[in-house]
Motif scaffolding. Structure first.
Motif, PDB file in Angstrom:
ATOM      1  N   CYS A 126       2.249   1.661  -3.448  1.00  0.00           N
ATOM      2  CA  CYS A 126       1.430   2.231  -4.578  1.00  0.00           C
ATOM      3  C   CYS A 126       1.127   3.738  -4.297  1.00  0.00           C
ATOM      4  N   GLN A 127       1.047   4.147  -3.014  1.00  0.00           N
ATOM      5  CA  GLN A 127       0.746   5.565  -2.577  1.00  0.00           C
ATOM      6  C   GLN A 127       2.041   6.395  -3.117  1.00  0.00           C
ATOM      7  N   GLU A 140       1.963   7.154  -6.649  1.00  0.00           N
ATOM      8  CA  GLU A 140       0.901   7.596  -7.244  1.00  0.00           C
ATOM      9  C   GLU A 140      -0.097   7.070  -7.944  1.00  0.00           C
ATOM     10  N   MET A 141      -0.320   5.636  -7.750  1.00  0.00           N
ATOM     11  CA  MET A 141      -1.167   4.590  -8.185  1.00  0.00           C
ATOM     12  C   MET A 141      -1.835   3.948  -6.931  1.00  0.00           C
ATOM     13  N   PRO A 142      -2.538   4.518  -6.228  1.00  0.00           N
ATOM     14  CA  PRO A 142      -3.222   4.005  -4.975  1.00  0.00           C
ATOM     15  C   PRO A 142      -4.391   2.960  -5.392  1.00  0.00           C
ATOM     16  N   ASP A 143      -5.058   3.045  -6.510  1.00  0.00           N
ATOM     17  CA  ASP A 143      -5.923   2.149  -7.019  1.00  0.00           C
ATOM     18  C   ASP A 143      -5.345   0.784  -7.498  1.00  0.00           C
ATOM     19  N   LEU A 144      -4.221   0.531  -7.680  1.00  0.00           N
ATOM     20  CA  LEU A 144      -3.687  -0.844  -7.933  1.00  0.00           C
ATOM     21  C   LEU A 144      -3.751  -1.610  -6.607  1.00  0.00           C
ATOM     22  N   VAL A 145      -3.758  -1.142  -5.446  1.00  0.00           N
ATOM     23  CA  VAL A 145      -4.109  -1.949  -4.474  1.00  0.00           C
ATOM     24  C   VAL A 145      -5.415  -2.896  -4.294  1.00  0.00           C
ATOM     25  N   ASP A 146      -6.456  -2.258  -4.994  1.00  0.00           N
ATOM     26  CA  ASP A 146      -7.719  -2.716  -5.052  1.00  0.00           C
ATOM     27  C   ASP A 146      -8.241  -3.500  -6.305  1.00  0.00           C
ATOM     28  N   GLU A 147      -7.303  -3.641  -7.113  1.00  0.00           N
ATOM     29  CA  GLU A 147      -7.368  -4.569  -8.128  1.00  0.00           C
ATOM     30  C   GLU A 147      -7.404  -5.941  -7.935  1.00  0.00           C
ATOM     31  N   ARG A 149       0.950  -1.192  -0.160  1.00  0.00           N
ATOM     32  CA  ARG A 149       0.041   0.013   0.091  1.00  0.00           C
ATOM     33  C   ARG A 149       0.570   1.186  -0.080  1.00  0.00           C
TER      34      ARG A 149
END
Length: 403
Positions: free
Chosen positions: A265-266, A269-276, A262
């Protein structure tokens, strides 16, 4: 007493070691003792005597390696195949603490310098042996070389890029680890001797040391019956780890576990990758290794290694640059640690060698000068004189190639 025979300071300065080892593993073990103050007498075959020293690691073959490996030692030329040579060895053994050899297992018995032979003279002696494959067993007399042990010890099968075939490690790691394990065994035997008053025979081998260094990958087979495979620069059990290209080079990453992922990914600057899908745990990311690496690899190429290192460390993500050896020694932390020590050499002037990677609060490693590696037989006269041999007797021994 010559300067080379003066007891140096250090936590092991009360010990005397007879070093009959050659090439790499044995000298690596004993360098630790020499750096910590022990008196080390390097036993070498006299010039003109049959046998001669191995070219690998010799002064003529690799001067830098020789100076780094054999510093802080004395050199006595001694032909242990001759009865007079054995007499000298026996005299030295009487007051020595350690004798180390790395001949093929049968050689020491043919020479009459096996553990029982020498410990009969001095029961307090710690006798240390390093071999390629052990002191007995079906491969005991195979010649031991680092790359062979890397292959037979399983390391080459888990090294290199997947599908590219086995790859040896870039350093002689089986030799080095056998030496370090042997040093630990000697230390343990010396400690045990303080209680029992008795020395003992300690052993290490390139094969055993290499297998031990597999650690969790060996355990994968022993416990889970899973055969580990090579994963290149990546960790076999956690993703993302390994080497990623930046805009000006490469960066090493170790984002282990969900918390680190996490944070990574922060920082990217791609925080949404965590939820994929497929990104929720290390096992899932291992199964989707290619997709994870492609996503973050594209981001890493947008900035320099220095920029990413600063950003990731501020975010609490383990990472670091990948250095060539010259850049490694120029790194401010490496310089702060003092991993390059200056040694004055009578011919080369001030040179640098690799420092002992240990720190002692009461024995700073930079206390006192380092002694350059000795020339063959440098201390022969002083050592034999200390045993009571006259100048004339020493000259006669030289003429007979005993020393």
């Amino acid at each position: 007493m010559s300067a080379s025979q003066t007891r140096r300071q250090g936590p092991l300065s009360r010990f005397t070691i007879l070093d009959a080892s050659r090439v790499r593993a044995g000298p690596t073990a004993i360098r630790t003792f020499a750096d910590l103050g022990a008196r080390v007498i390097k036993l070498e075959i006299p010039p003109g005597a049959p046998g001669g020293d191995d070219m690998i690691g010799s002064r003529d073959h690799n001067r830098a390696d020789y100076e780094n490996l054999h510093r802080n030692k004395e050199s006595l030329t001694l032909n242990m195949k001759e009865p007079q040579g054995l007499e000298i060895l026996h005299a030295l053994v009487k007051t020595a603490d350690v004798f180390i050899e790395n001949y093929r297992p049968d050689v020491k018995y043919r020479l009459g310098i096996g553990p029982d032979d020498l410990r009969a003279i001095n029961p307090r002696l710690v006798y240390a042996s390093i071999s390629g494959f052990g002191q007995d067993g079906p491969y005991a007399n195979w010649p031991g070389f680092d790359s062979i042990a890397q292959g037979m010890g399983g390391l080459m099968s888990v090294t290199g890029q997947p599908g590219a075939g086995p790859m040896r490690v870039g350093i002689p790691i089986a030799d080095l680890c056998a030496g370090h394990f042997c040093a630990q065994a000697i230390m343990a035997a010396l400690l045990e001797r303080e209680v029992t008053g008795e020395g003992q025979w300690v052993q290490s081998s390139l094969l055993e040391s290499q297998i031990a260094m597999l650690d969790f990958q060996a355990a994968q087979w022993l416990i889970d019956k899973k055969v580990p495979q090579s994963t290149g620069n990546e960790h076999p059990l956690t993703v993302p780890t390994g080497v990623f290209a930046t805009s000006d080079g490469y960066i090493n990453l170790a984002a282990i576990g969900n918390t680190m992922f996490r944070r990574l990914c922060q920082a990217l600057e791609m925080p949404d990758l965590v939820d994929e899908p497929g990104m929720g745990s290390d096992p899932e990311r291992v199964r989707n290794r290619g997709r994870v690496n492609a996503a973050i690899g594209a981001a890493f190429k947008l900035r320099t290694t220095a920029d990413w290192t600063q950003r990731l460390l501020q975010a609490g993500v383990p990472c670091g640059p990948i250095y060539t050896v010259d850049r490694m020694f120029a790194d401010p932390q490496v310089q702060h640690l003092g991993m390059a020590r200056t040694m004055h050499h009578p011919e080369l002037g001030d040179i640098e060698v690799v420092a002992l990677p240990m720190q002692f609060s009461r024995h700073p490693r930079n206390d006192g000068p380092l002694q350059p590696a000795p020339y063959q037989g440098d201390q022969t006269e002083q050592i034999l004189g200390g045993l009571g041999y006259s100048t004339e007797q020493i000259a006669a021994l030289r003429a007979q190639f005993v020393v």
